[in-house]
Enzyme design. Structure first.
Site, PDB file in Angstrom:
ATOM      1  CG  ASP A 272      -2.119   0.893   1.066  1.00  0.00           C
ATOM      2  OD1 ASP A 272      -1.911   2.107   0.857  1.00  0.00           O
ATOM      3  OD2 ASP A 272      -3.268   0.396   1.158  1.00  0.00           O
TER       4      ASP A 272
ATOM      5  CB  ALA B 210     -23.360  14.682 -12.388  1.00  0.00           C
TER       6      ALA B 210
ATOM      7  CB  THR C 171      -6.957   6.824  -0.059  1.00  0.00           C
ATOM      8  OG1 THR C 171      -6.906   5.486  -0.575  1.00  0.00           O
ATOM      9  CG2 THR C 171      -6.969   7.814  -1.204  1.00  0.00           C
TER      10      THR C 171
ATOM     11  CE1 TYR D 118     -13.763   2.771  -8.584  1.00  0.00           C
ATOM     12  CE2 TYR D 118     -16.168   2.884  -8.575  1.00  0.00           C
ATOM     13  CZ  TYR D 118     -14.991   2.325  -8.113  1.00  0.00           C
ATOM     14  OH  TYR D 118     -15.038   1.322  -7.182  1.00  0.00           O
TER      15      TYR D 118
HETATM   16  N1  LIG Z   1     -16.117   1.319  -0.656  1.00  0.00           N
HETATM   17  C1  LIG Z   1     -17.040   0.950  -1.541  1.00  0.00           C
HETATM   18  O1  LIG Z   1     -18.263   1.187  -1.362  1.00  0.00           O
HETATM   19  C2  LIG Z   1     -16.628   0.196  -2.793  1.00  0.00           C
HETATM   20  C3  LIG Z   1     -17.639  -0.252  -3.668  1.00  0.00           C
HETATM   21  C4  LIG Z   1     -17.260  -0.952  -4.818  1.00  0.00           C
HETATM   22  C5  LIG Z   1     -15.919  -1.228  -5.071  1.00  0.00           C
HETATM   23  N2  LIG Z   1     -14.953  -0.765  -4.213  1.00  0.00           N
HETATM   24  C6  LIG Z   1     -13.547  -1.061  -4.523  1.00  0.00           C
HETATM   25  O2  LIG Z   1     -12.947  -1.680  -3.388  1.00  0.00           O
HETATM   26  C7  LIG Z   1     -11.570  -1.332  -3.305  1.00  0.00           C
HETATM   27  C8  LIG Z   1     -11.248  -0.744  -1.942  1.00  0.00           C
HETATM   28  O3  LIG Z   1     -12.041   0.409  -1.731  1.00  0.00           O
HETATM   29  P1  LIG Z   1     -11.941   1.226  -0.359  1.00  0.00           P
HETATM   30  O4  LIG Z   1     -13.263   1.875  -0.150  1.00  0.00           O
HETATM   31  O5  LIG Z   1     -11.383   0.346   0.683  1.00  0.00           O
HETATM   32  O6  LIG Z   1     -10.893   2.360  -0.779  1.00  0.00           O
HETATM   33  P2  LIG Z   1      -9.645   2.941   0.055  1.00  0.00           P
HETATM   34  O7  LIG Z   1      -9.282   4.217  -0.651  1.00  0.00           O
HETATM   35  O8  LIG Z   1      -9.964   3.002   1.514  1.00  0.00           O
HETATM   36  O9  LIG Z   1      -8.521   1.850  -0.175  1.00  0.00           O
HETATM   37  C9  LIG Z   1      -7.681   1.809  -1.289  1.00  0.00           C
HETATM   38  C10 LIG Z   1      -6.248   1.536  -0.797  1.00  0.00           C
HETATM   39  O10 LIG Z   1      -5.381   1.368  -1.911  1.00  0.00           O
HETATM   40  C11 LIG Z   1      -4.169   2.126  -1.697  1.00  0.00           C
HETATM   41  N3  LIG Z   1      -3.646   2.425  -3.040  1.00  0.00           N
HETATM   42  C12 LIG Z   1      -4.237   3.141  -4.034  1.00  0.00           C
HETATM   43  N4  LIG Z   1      -3.482   3.133  -5.144  1.00  0.00           N
HETATM   44  C13 LIG Z   1      -2.361   2.401  -4.852  1.00  0.00           C
HETATM   45  C14 LIG Z   1      -1.209   2.000  -5.593  1.00  0.00           C
HETATM   46  N5  LIG Z   1      -1.038   2.365  -6.888  1.00  0.00           N
HETATM   47  N6  LIG Z   1      -0.277   1.234  -4.980  1.00  0.00           N
HETATM   48  C15 LIG Z   1      -0.431   0.844  -3.691  1.00  0.00           C
HETATM   49  N7  LIG Z   1      -1.512   1.174  -2.939  1.00  0.00           N
HETATM   50  C16 LIG Z   1      -2.464   1.943  -3.518  1.00  0.00           C
HETATM   51  C17 LIG Z   1      -4.624   3.323  -0.878  1.00  0.00           C
HETATM   52  O11 LIG Z   1      -3.585   3.933  -0.140  1.00  0.00           O
HETATM   53  C18 LIG Z   1      -5.669   2.693   0.037  1.00  0.00           C
HETATM   54  O12 LIG Z   1      -5.110   2.181   1.225  1.00  0.00           O
HETATM   55  C19 LIG Z   1     -11.303  -0.359  -4.452  1.00  0.00           C
HETATM   56  O13 LIG Z   1     -10.760  -1.094  -5.525  1.00  0.00           O
HETATM   57  C20 LIG Z   1     -12.697   0.166  -4.801  1.00  0.00           C
HETATM   58  O14 LIG Z   1     -12.777   0.556  -6.145  1.00  0.00           O
HETATM   59  C21 LIG Z   1     -15.277  -0.069  -3.074  1.00  0.00           C
HETATM   60  O1  LIG Z   2     -24.011  13.528   1.033  1.00  0.00           O
HETATM   61  C1  LIG Z   2     -24.573  12.632   0.390  1.00  0.00           C
HETATM   62  C2  LIG Z   2     -23.872  11.499  -0.106  1.00  0.00           C
HETATM   63  C3  LIG Z   2     -24.587  10.555  -0.844  1.00  0.00           C
HETATM   64  N1  LIG Z   2     -25.932  10.717  -1.079  1.00  0.00           N
HETATM   65  C4  LIG Z   2     -26.665   9.686  -1.836  1.00  0.00           C
HETATM   66  O2  LIG Z   2     -26.519   8.474  -1.149  1.00  0.00           O
HETATM   67  C5  LIG Z   2     -26.471   7.368  -2.066  1.00  0.00           C
HETATM   68  C6  LIG Z   2     -25.206   6.569  -1.800  1.00  0.00           C
HETATM   69  O3  LIG Z   2     -24.097   7.378  -2.176  1.00  0.00           O
HETATM   70  P1  LIG Z   2     -22.569   6.965  -1.868  1.00  0.00           P
HETATM   71  O4  LIG Z   2     -22.459   6.529  -0.449  1.00  0.00           O
HETATM   72  O5  LIG Z   2     -21.719   8.093  -2.334  1.00  0.00           O
HETATM   73  O6  LIG Z   2     -22.354   5.672  -2.759  1.00  0.00           O
HETATM   74  P2  LIG Z   2     -22.573   5.446  -4.336  1.00  0.00           P
HETATM   75  O7  LIG Z   2     -22.448   6.691  -5.102  1.00  0.00           O
HETATM   76  O8  LIG Z   2     -23.853   4.675  -4.492  1.00  0.00           O
HETATM   77  O9  LIG Z   2     -21.309   4.554  -4.729  1.00  0.00           O
HETATM   78  C7  LIG Z   2     -20.830   3.446  -3.937  1.00  0.00           C
HETATM   79  O10 LIG Z   2     -21.448   2.269  -4.343  1.00  0.00           O
HETATM   80  C8  LIG Z   2     -21.200   1.906  -5.695  1.00  0.00           C
HETATM   81  C9  LIG Z   2     -21.921   0.636  -6.003  1.00  0.00           C
HETATM   82  O11 LIG Z   2     -23.303   0.728  -5.763  1.00  0.00           O
HETATM   83  C10 LIG Z   2     -19.710   1.676  -5.882  1.00  0.00           C
HETATM   84  O12 LIG Z   2     -19.465   1.413  -7.228  1.00  0.00           O
HETATM   85  C11 LIG Z   2     -18.944   2.936  -5.486  1.00  0.00           C
HETATM   86  O13 LIG Z   2     -17.559   2.639  -5.537  1.00  0.00           O
HETATM   87  C12 LIG Z   2     -19.320   3.315  -4.077  1.00  0.00           C
HETATM   88  O14 LIG Z   2     -18.695   4.543  -3.734  1.00  0.00           O
HETATM   89  C13 LIG Z   2     -26.495   7.985  -3.462  1.00  0.00           C
HETATM   90  O15 LIG Z   2     -27.814   7.925  -3.936  1.00  0.00           O
HETATM   91  C14 LIG Z   2     -26.118   9.455  -3.235  1.00  0.00           C
HETATM   92  O16 LIG Z   2     -26.750  10.326  -4.151  1.00  0.00           O
HETATM   93  C15 LIG Z   2     -26.624  11.820  -0.584  1.00  0.00           C
HETATM   94  O17 LIG Z   2     -27.829  11.969  -0.807  1.00  0.00           O
HETATM   95  N2  LIG Z   2     -25.917  12.740   0.134  1.00  0.00           N
END
Ligand SMILES: NC(=O)c1ccc[n+]([C@@H]2O[C@H](COP(=O)([O-])OP(=O)(O)OC[C@H]3O[C@@H](n4cnc5c(N)ncnc54)[C@H](O)[C@@H]3O)[C@@H](O)[C@H]2O)c1
Ligand SMILES: O=c1ccn([C@@H]2O[C@H](COP(=O)(O)OP(=O)(O)O[C@H]3O[C@H](CO)[C@@H](O)[C@H](O)[C@H]3O)[C@@H](O)[C@H]2O)c(=O)[nH]1
Length: 320
Positions: free
Chosen positions: A31, A277, A35, A138
């Site tokens: 890592d 958006a 982030t 994304y």
């Molecule tokens: N959180 C969600 O709701 C959600 C939903 C769908 C998919 N995902 C996917 O799950 C994964 C993890 O998401 P998260 O919410 O834990 O994000 P996060 O930002 O908390 O974790 C990502 C980690 O990757 C590290 N990182 C980024 N680029 C790097 C690189 N080039 N080399 C080494 N380390 C690197 C960051 O420092 C961080 O620790 C991501 O791939 C994200 O796209 C998350």
């Molecule tokens: O201040 C806020 C933040 C979010 N929302 C709404 O809450 C819902 C959830 O939003 P958010 O928590 O930002 O998640 P998503 O935009 O749905 O995206 C998440 O969930 C997706 C899958 O469903 C993944 O692909 C993304 O990585 C992950 O960030 C959405 O309808 C937003 O419009 C609000 O109304 N107010």
């Protein structure tokens, strides 16, 4: 197994790394802390603080049984403003990882894909066979990586699984969500309850849903971690399997805010703001395939319970 966890200092990666260590695996976290947080890496795991691009070849040369690839840029809004950051940071970096796996014969890969690969769905719940038409950069980068994985798995015998997460939420003990720039609904609402933010903005009240706010499928991060362990077990050489991970039912923004009020006891003022958006109205997963083929069964599906875990984690960070 000896496993490399990229992004294991981030939210989902740290929870999965903790579960892997608990299950007896040897875990190395790669890592760059862009982030993530060094103190989120679980005890018993080794942290290599470096970017994938520079460190992956040397690390995989050590010999690993598999890679769990969480590291990514994952802010939808930012991906529209700065697409290069996402094409390079996600696609180019993942190709480097795949090339290094091929070179060093690393046999297994579990990849964090996303519901954002589907875009605006024609039908809900969304099955894996739904058309993939991402509405943001994304999602497009994650879909491109999925396509690359299919090719590498087929041609180079890698046992690969992509897990398409829907909305990840909750916490696993001391491992939880602390993105530097927070855009996710539940942590933002909890910041209001902590007095760090005055109100929550509800992005649109005129969506074609029951209460007019967007509906999402919230999946507990511990259930997600279970799916990663099952994916590792079921991965098959030469195959790229793709599974949706969600609970199969949705909660509206208003329902989520209500659950946060119930858990925190705070009134949580909410104001209606314009639509954001790129937001689809409803995203709900069909995870029948993961249930049938992996034997996965999400167990923490109650929204109040999910919020309670997130709240305990958030308060522990503040020493509250
Ligand atoms: N959180 C969600 O709701 C959600 C939903 C769908 C998919 N995902 C996917 O799950 C994964 C993890 O998401 P998260 O919410 O834990 O994000 P996060 O930002 O908390 O974790 C990502 C980690 O990757 C590290 N990182 C980024 N680029 C790097 C690189 N080039 N080399 C080494 N380390 C690197 C960051 O420092 C961080 O620790 C991501 O791939 C994200 O796209 C998350
Ligand atoms: O201040 C806020 C933040 C979010 N929302 C709404 O809450 C819902 C959830 O939003 P958010 O928590 O930002 O998640 P998503 O935009 O749905 O995206 C998440 O969930 C997706 C899958 O469903 C993944 O692909 C993304 O990585 C992950 O960030 C959405 O309808 C937003 O419009 C609000 O109304 N107010």
């Amino acid at each position: 197994m000896k496993l490399l966890v990229t992004g294991g200092a981030g939210y989902v990666g740290s929870v999965c790394a903790a579960r892997l260590v608990e299950s007896g695996h040897e875990v190395v976290v790669l890592d760059d802390l862009s982030t993530g947080h060094a103190d989120a890496v679980p005890e018993g795991a080794r942290l290599v603080e470096a970017g994938i691009d520079e460190a992956i070849g040397g690390l995989l040369a050590e010999g690993f049984d598999g890679v769990l690839h969480f590291a990514a840029k994952s802010l939808v809004g930012e991906s529209m403003q700065d697409p290069a950051k996402y094409w390079h940071g996600n696609v180019v970096t993942s190709l480097r990882l795949l090339d290094a796996m091929r070179e060093h014969g690393t046999p297994r890969l579990v990849f964090s894909s996303t519901a954002a690969t589907y875009g605006e769905p024609d039908q809900v719940p969304i099955p894996e066979t739904a058309p993939t038409r991402p509405t943001n950069t994304y999602g497009a980068t994650k879909l491109a990586i999925d396509h690359a994985i299919t090719g590498y798995a087929g041609s180079h015998g890698i046992a690969a699984v992509s897990l398409r997460y829907f909305n990840v939420a909750g916490a696993h003990g001391r491992f939880g969500e602390r993105h530097g720039v927070e855009t996710h609904l539940i942590p933002l609402v909890l910041q209001v309850a902590l007095g760090q933010r005055e109100q929550i903005q509800v992005y649109g009240e005129d969506w074609p849903t029951e209460d007019g706010t967007c509906v999402r499928d919230y999946i507990h991060v511990s259930d997600l971690a279970d799916a990663h362990l099952l994916a590792l077990e079921h991965a098959t050489p030469g195959e790229h399997r793709i599974y949706n991970l969600g609970n199969g039912f949705g909660f509206s923004v208003k329902q989520v805010v209500d659950a946060c009020r119930e858990v925190t006891g705070h009134p949580i003022p909410a104001v209606v703001a314009p639509r954001r958006a790129g937001d689809p109205a409803v995203l709900v997963a069909s995870s029948e395939k993961a249930r049938t083929e992996l034997g996965w069964k999400p167990e923490r599906t109650d929204m109040v319970g999910i919020v309670r875990d997130a709240w305990e984690f958030t308060r522990s960070l503040r020493g509250a």
